[in-house]
Design a protein around this motif. Structure first.
Motif, PDB file in Angstrom:
ATOM      1  N   UNK A  56       0.841  -1.239   0.045  1.00  0.00           N
ATOM      2  CA  UNK A  56       0.036   0.161  -0.120  1.00  0.00           C
ATOM      3  C   UNK A  56       0.896   0.921   0.036  1.00  0.00           C
ATOM      4  N   UNK A  57       0.862   1.883  -1.107  1.00  0.00           N
ATOM      5  CA  UNK A  57       1.537   3.377  -1.230  1.00  0.00           C
ATOM      6  C   UNK A  57       0.705   4.455  -0.504  1.00  0.00           C
ATOM      7  N   UNK A  58       1.473   5.128  -0.129  1.00  0.00           N
ATOM      8  CA  UNK A  58       0.756   6.381   0.390  1.00  0.00           C
ATOM      9  C   UNK A  58       1.466   7.787  -0.217  1.00  0.00           C
ATOM     10  N   UNK A  59       0.609   8.864  -0.324  1.00  0.00           N
ATOM     11  CA  UNK A  59       0.869  10.015  -0.906  1.00  0.00           C
ATOM     12  C   UNK A  59       0.606  11.023  -0.047  1.00  0.00           C
ATOM     13  N   UNK A  60       1.473  11.700   0.658  1.00  0.00           N
ATOM     14  CA  UNK A  60       1.258  12.705   1.692  1.00  0.00           C
ATOM     15  C   UNK A  60       1.430  14.399   0.895  1.00  0.00           C
ATOM     16  N   UNK A  61       0.379  15.066   1.170  1.00  0.00           N
ATOM     17  CA  UNK A  61       0.594  16.343   0.462  1.00  0.00           C
ATOM     18  C   UNK A  61       0.253  17.432   1.350  1.00  0.00           C
ATOM     19  N   UNK A  62       1.105  18.568   1.190  1.00  0.00           N
ATOM     20  CA  UNK A  62       1.190  19.643   1.794  1.00  0.00           C
ATOM     21  C   UNK A  62       1.444  20.738   0.956  1.00  0.00           C
ATOM     22  N   UNK A  63       1.093  22.041   1.462  1.00  0.00           N
ATOM     23  CA  UNK A  63       1.408  23.372   0.767  1.00  0.00           C
ATOM     24  C   UNK A  63       0.398  23.747  -0.274  1.00  0.00           C
ATOM     25  N   UNK A  64      -0.645  22.842  -0.460  1.00  0.00           N
ATOM     26  CA  UNK A  64      -1.814  22.998  -1.395  1.00  0.00           C
ATOM     27  C   UNK A  64      -3.102  22.486  -0.725  1.00  0.00           C
ATOM     28  N   UNK A  65      -4.209  23.129  -1.419  1.00  0.00           N
ATOM     29  CA  UNK A  65      -5.561  22.666  -0.916  1.00  0.00           C
ATOM     30  C   UNK A  65      -5.953  21.400  -1.543  1.00  0.00           C
ATOM     31  N   UNK A  66      -5.595  20.227  -0.989  1.00  0.00           N
ATOM     32  CA  UNK A  66      -5.312  18.897  -1.537  1.00  0.00           C
ATOM     33  C   UNK A  66      -6.647  18.589  -2.550  1.00  0.00           C
ATOM     34  N   UNK A  67      -8.124  18.888  -1.636  1.00  0.00           N
ATOM     35  CA  UNK A  67      -9.193  18.535  -2.126  1.00  0.00           C
ATOM     36  C   UNK A  67      -9.517  19.246  -3.497  1.00  0.00           C
ATOM     37  N   UNK A  68      -8.656  20.329  -3.790  1.00  0.00           N
ATOM     38  CA  UNK A  68      -8.966  21.053  -5.081  1.00  0.00           C
ATOM     39  C   UNK A  68      -8.173  20.260  -6.339  1.00  0.00           C
ATOM     40  N   UNK A  69      -7.583  19.241  -5.983  1.00  0.00           N
ATOM     41  CA  UNK A  69      -6.490  18.637  -7.085  1.00  0.00           C
ATOM     42  C   UNK A  69      -6.998  17.107  -7.293  1.00  0.00           C
ATOM     43  N   UNK A 117      -7.558   9.488  -9.592  1.00  0.00           N
ATOM     44  CA  UNK A 117      -8.860   9.607  -8.799  1.00  0.00           C
ATOM     45  C   UNK A 117      -9.176  11.161  -8.800  1.00  0.00           C
ATOM     46  N   UNK A 118     -10.594  11.316  -8.887  1.00  0.00           N
ATOM     47  CA  UNK A 118     -11.150  12.916  -8.744  1.00  0.00           C
ATOM     48  C   UNK A 118     -10.782  13.398  -7.372  1.00  0.00           C
ATOM     49  N   UNK A 119     -10.981  14.717  -7.385  1.00  0.00           N
ATOM     50  CA  UNK A 119     -11.052  15.709  -6.255  1.00  0.00           C
ATOM     51  C   UNK A 119     -11.770  14.948  -5.196  1.00  0.00           C
ATOM     52  N   UNK A 120     -12.887  14.498  -5.324  1.00  0.00           N
ATOM     53  CA  UNK A 120     -13.832  14.033  -4.352  1.00  0.00           C
ATOM     54  C   UNK A 120     -13.667  12.655  -3.991  1.00  0.00           C
ATOM     55  N   UNK A 121     -12.852  11.844  -4.699  1.00  0.00           N
ATOM     56  CA  UNK A 121     -12.579  10.543  -4.402  1.00  0.00           C
ATOM     57  C   UNK A 121     -13.027   9.398  -5.268  1.00  0.00           C
ATOM     58  N   UNK A 122     -13.639   9.774  -6.667  1.00  0.00           N
ATOM     59  CA  UNK A 122     -14.129   8.783  -7.440  1.00  0.00           C
ATOM     60  C   UNK A 122     -12.871   8.630  -8.260  1.00  0.00           C
ATOM     61  N   UNK A 123     -12.834   7.062  -8.384  1.00  0.00           N
ATOM     62  CA  UNK A 123     -11.696   6.707  -9.097  1.00  0.00           C
ATOM     63  C   UNK A 123     -12.380   6.845 -10.688  1.00  0.00           C
ATOM     64  N   UNK A 124     -11.194   7.518 -11.564  1.00  0.00           N
ATOM     65  CA  UNK A 124     -11.361   7.784 -12.822  1.00  0.00           C
ATOM     66  C   UNK A 124     -11.213   6.903 -13.856  1.00  0.00           C
ATOM     67  N   UNK A 143      -7.934  10.366   1.271  1.00  0.00           N
ATOM     68  CA  UNK A 143      -8.708  10.940   2.341  1.00  0.00           C
ATOM     69  C   UNK A 143      -8.160  12.374   2.440  1.00  0.00           C
ATOM     70  N   UNK A 144      -9.022  13.209   2.102  1.00  0.00           N
ATOM     71  CA  UNK A 144      -8.932  14.732   2.025  1.00  0.00           C
ATOM     72  C   UNK A 144      -8.844  15.343   3.143  1.00  0.00           C
ATOM     73  N   UNK A 145      -9.407  14.811   4.352  1.00  0.00           N
ATOM     74  CA  UNK A 145      -8.809  15.559   5.379  1.00  0.00           C
ATOM     75  C   UNK A 145      -7.652  15.194   6.007  1.00  0.00           C
ATOM     76  N   UNK A 146      -6.869  14.153   5.592  1.00  0.00           N
ATOM     77  CA  UNK A 146      -5.700  13.772   5.982  1.00  0.00           C
ATOM     78  C   UNK A 146      -4.768  14.183   4.788  1.00  0.00           C
ATOM     79  N   UNK A 147      -5.041  14.813   3.657  1.00  0.00           N
ATOM     80  CA  UNK A 147      -4.276  15.280   2.488  1.00  0.00           C
ATOM     81  C   UNK A 147      -3.629  14.165   1.919  1.00  0.00           C
ATOM     82  N   UNK A 148      -3.998  13.009   2.100  1.00  0.00           N
ATOM     83  CA  UNK A 148      -3.289  11.847   1.504  1.00  0.00           C
ATOM     84  C   UNK A 148      -4.012  10.941   0.686  1.00  0.00           C
ATOM     85  N   UNK A 149      -3.364  10.457  -0.401  1.00  0.00           N
ATOM     86  CA  UNK A 149      -3.692   9.399  -1.310  1.00  0.00           C
ATOM     87  C   UNK A 149      -3.277   8.291  -1.302  1.00  0.00           C
TER      88      UNK A 149
END
Length: 124
Positions: free
Chosen positions: A19-32, A51-58, A73-79
């Motif tokens: 399971x890979x994680x991608x932790x984001x910082x410095x941006x409004x994660x839910x906008x990307x 995956x979409x901004x809201x979490x739908x796999x595209x 998980x937009x609250x955790x800013x992590x994909x």
């Protein structure tokens, strides 16, 4: 400063999972939207899924459909990229990337921000 940091890579035997994680910082994660890409030695970078901004796999590449799952998980800013039934052909450096464009983005040129990558090695 925008940062994307991947983690969770490693070495695993064929048939195993990571399971890979991608932790984001410095941006409004839910906008990307988020894409996962990979690059094997001597090969071009290819998209694994998006995956979409809201979490739908595209999008999932045909080579990973049914084995890989993208979530966020937009609250955790992590994909996340859940990889099951791994095969040696999955061996690559895996990157996450963030795109400000809407819709399904498979072209890496449409992703503004990139992580440094994490190595995944699958042994037979």
């Amino acid at each position: 400063q925008v940062r994307l940091v991947e983690s969770g890579g490693g070495m695993v035997q064929a048939g195993g999972s990571l399971r890979l994680s991608c932790a984001a910082s410095g941006l409004i994660f839910s906008g990307y939207g988020v894409g996962w890409f990979r690059q094997a030695p001597g090969k071009e970078r290819e998209i694994v899924g998006a995956i979409s901004r809201s979490g739908a796999p595209l999008y999932y590449a045909d080579s990973v459909k049914g084995r890989f799952t993208i979530s966020r998980d937009n609250a955790k800013k992590t994909a996340y990229l859940e990889m099951n039934s791994l095969i040696p052909e999955d061996t690559a450096v895996y990157y996450c990337a963030a795109s400000g464009f809407g819709g399904t983005q498979v072209d890496p040129r449409n992703y503004a921000y990139w992580g440094q990558g994490t190595q995944v090695t699958v042994s037979s």
